[in-house]
Design an enzyme around this catalytic site. Sequence first.
Site, short mmCIF file in Angstrom:
data_model
loop_
_atom_site.label_atom_id
_atom_site.label_comp_id
_atom_site.label_asym_id
_atom_site.label_seq_id
_atom_site.Cartn_x
_atom_site.Cartn_y
_atom_site.Cartn_z
N HIS A 188 -9.97 -4.10 53.77
CA HIS A 188 -9.81 -4.56 55.15
C HIS A 188 -9.55 -6.07 55.12
O HIS A 188 -10.29 -6.86 55.71
CB HIS A 188 -11.04 -4.22 55.98
CG HIS A 188 -11.11 -2.78 56.36
ND1 HIS A 188 -10.52 -2.28 57.50
CD2 HIS A 188 -11.66 -1.71 55.73
CE1 HIS A 188 -10.73 -0.97 57.56
NE2 HIS A 188 -11.42 -0.60 56.49
N HIS A 209 -9.63 1.73 49.56
CA HIS A 209 -8.47 2.50 50.05
C HIS A 209 -7.18 1.66 50.02
O HIS A 209 -6.66 1.22 51.05
CB HIS A 209 -8.70 3.17 51.40
CG HIS A 209 -9.30 2.37 52.50
ND1 HIS A 209 -8.86 1.12 52.87
CD2 HIS A 209 -10.30 2.69 53.37
CE1 HIS A 209 -9.55 0.70 53.91
NE2 HIS A 209 -10.43 1.63 54.23
N ALA A 213 -5.32 -0.68 55.70
CA ALA A 213 -6.06 -1.82 56.24
C ALA A 213 -6.03 -2.98 55.26
O ALA A 213 -7.03 -3.63 54.98
CB ALA A 213 -7.49 -1.44 56.58
N ASP A 241 -4.87 12.45 51.02
CA ASP A 241 -4.97 13.56 51.97
C ASP A 241 -3.64 13.95 52.58
O ASP A 241 -3.58 14.82 53.47
CB ASP A 241 -5.97 13.22 53.08
CG ASP A 241 -5.58 11.97 53.87
OD1 ASP A 241 -4.54 11.35 53.55
OD2 ASP A 241 -6.32 11.59 54.80
N GLY A 242 -2.55 13.31 52.13
CA GLY A 242 -1.24 13.58 52.70
C GLY A 242 -0.96 12.85 53.98
O GLY A 242 0.12 12.99 54.56
N ASP A 267 -12.45 9.25 52.56
CA ASP A 267 -12.70 8.42 53.75
C ASP A 267 -13.00 9.33 54.95
O ASP A 267 -12.67 9.00 56.08
CB ASP A 267 -11.51 7.50 54.05
CG ASP A 267 -11.87 6.33 54.95
OD1 ASP A 267 -13.07 6.08 55.17
OD2 ASP A 267 -10.94 5.67 55.47
N ILE A 301 -5.12 4.85 62.48
CA ILE A 301 -5.82 5.93 61.79
C ILE A 301 -7.29 5.56 61.62
O ILE A 301 -7.62 4.43 61.25
CB ILE A 301 -5.16 6.21 60.42
CG1 ILE A 301 -3.75 6.78 60.64
CG2 ILE A 301 -5.98 7.20 59.61
CD1 ILE A 301 -2.99 7.06 59.37
#
Length: 383
Positions: A188, A209, A213, A241-242, A267, A301
Site C-alpha cells: 500500500h 500483494h 495498491a 485468483d484471476g 487476501d 477492489i
Amino acid sequence: MLLTVDTFCTGRELLRPGWIEVSQTTVDAIGTGAPPRRADRDLGAATVVPGFVDTHLHGGGGANFSTASAAETATAVALHRKHGTTTLVASLVTAGPAELLRQVRGLADEVRAGLIDGIHLEGPWLSTTRCGAHQPSLMRDSDPAEIDRILDAGGGAIRMVTLAPERDGALAAIKQIVDAGVVAAVGHTEATYEQTRVAIAAGATVGTHLFNAMRPIDRREPGPIVALLEDDRVTVELITDGVHVDPAIYRHVTRSAGTDRVSLITDAMAAAGMADGEYRLGPLAVTVADGVARVAGTQTIAGGTATMDRAFRFAVGHSGLPRDEALTAAVRQASINPARALGLPYEGLVVGAAADLVVLDSDLAVTGVLRQGSWVIEPGAGA
C-alpha cells in the site's frame, strides 16, 4: 496411519506411487514404491500435496477477523480449512489505535488456542494515495510507542506488519519491527525505487500483494515493484485468483523472482465461500458482484473471495510449464515459501513436520484435508 496414493508431490519431488506414514500429529516417514506395510488407506488416483499456507487473509464464510470474535474467527477458519488451508495468518486492516489494540488482543487469544497461526497487520501505517480498501482517515505515521503497545498486546502472535516506507518514521519502524522478531513488509505504497531499496536494506523482506495498491512501474521511476522483484532477500505475494493479476503477470513474476520467492495468497475477505451481496471489510462496506469484492459505490477492489485451492489451480494452470513442473512450483508457492517467509514452523511434507496435507482429484479439486494428523475432510467427502 499409512496412506498410499498415485501421486505425492512434496514440493521438492514427485513420488509415483507415493506413501506417507503419520504418527499422531507429525509425519513419520515418506517414500515411493511399495510401502513398508499394508496401507491403512489407499487414496488411489489422487494427488497429495502439503497443506496450503495462507499468510494474508481477512476472513471468509461471512465472518471477519477484525471483529476479534472467537465465533467469527472459527467460522472463517473452518471455511478455509475445508479448502485445504491448514496454516493461516489472520490479517487486520487499518483501524484506530484503541480498536487495533482490541483486535490484536482478541486474535492473540486464538493464536494461543491454536486456531490461527499468527496475525498480520496490514496498516495503519500505509499510503493514503494507495489506500485500496482501507479507511484513509485512520492511516497515520508510525509511532514507536504505538508499535510497542501493539507488539506487547500481541504477545508474540504478530507475524508480519505491512507499511509504506515513504511515510515519516517508516524506516525506524521497520527496524523496530524486525528487532522484535516480526517480518516487515512493503505494501500500500507510493514509494520510489530508491525508497523501497532503503526499506529492504532496513530489514523489509516481503512485498505485500505485488502490483495491487502499489505505485506502478514507470520507465523513468521503476518504483517499488522492480525494487522488490530484483532483491533476493524479498518474497513477493501474489493474489492468484484471476481477478487481481493477469496470468501473464504471474508467469513474469515467477520467471523474474524465481519460484522460491513467490507466495500465493488469497487476501480473502468475509465473502470468500459465500454468495454475492453486501459485506464489510474493517469499517468499510463492500459489495460483491460476480464474485468480485469492491468498496461499496466504487470500482476499488476490496480483497478477494477465493480460497487457496483456487489460487493453487490458477498457478498450475497458468504457469506455462509442463504439468509436473507446474505442480511442484505451485506447491512451493502455496505451502513452503509463505511459511518460510514468515518464519512459520512448517516445511511442507517432510519427516518430522506437521501432518498437514491436501488430497486433490484430477482437476485439482479438494477431496480430502488432513491437519495435524486428523481429517478435516475425509477423502471423497468433498469440500
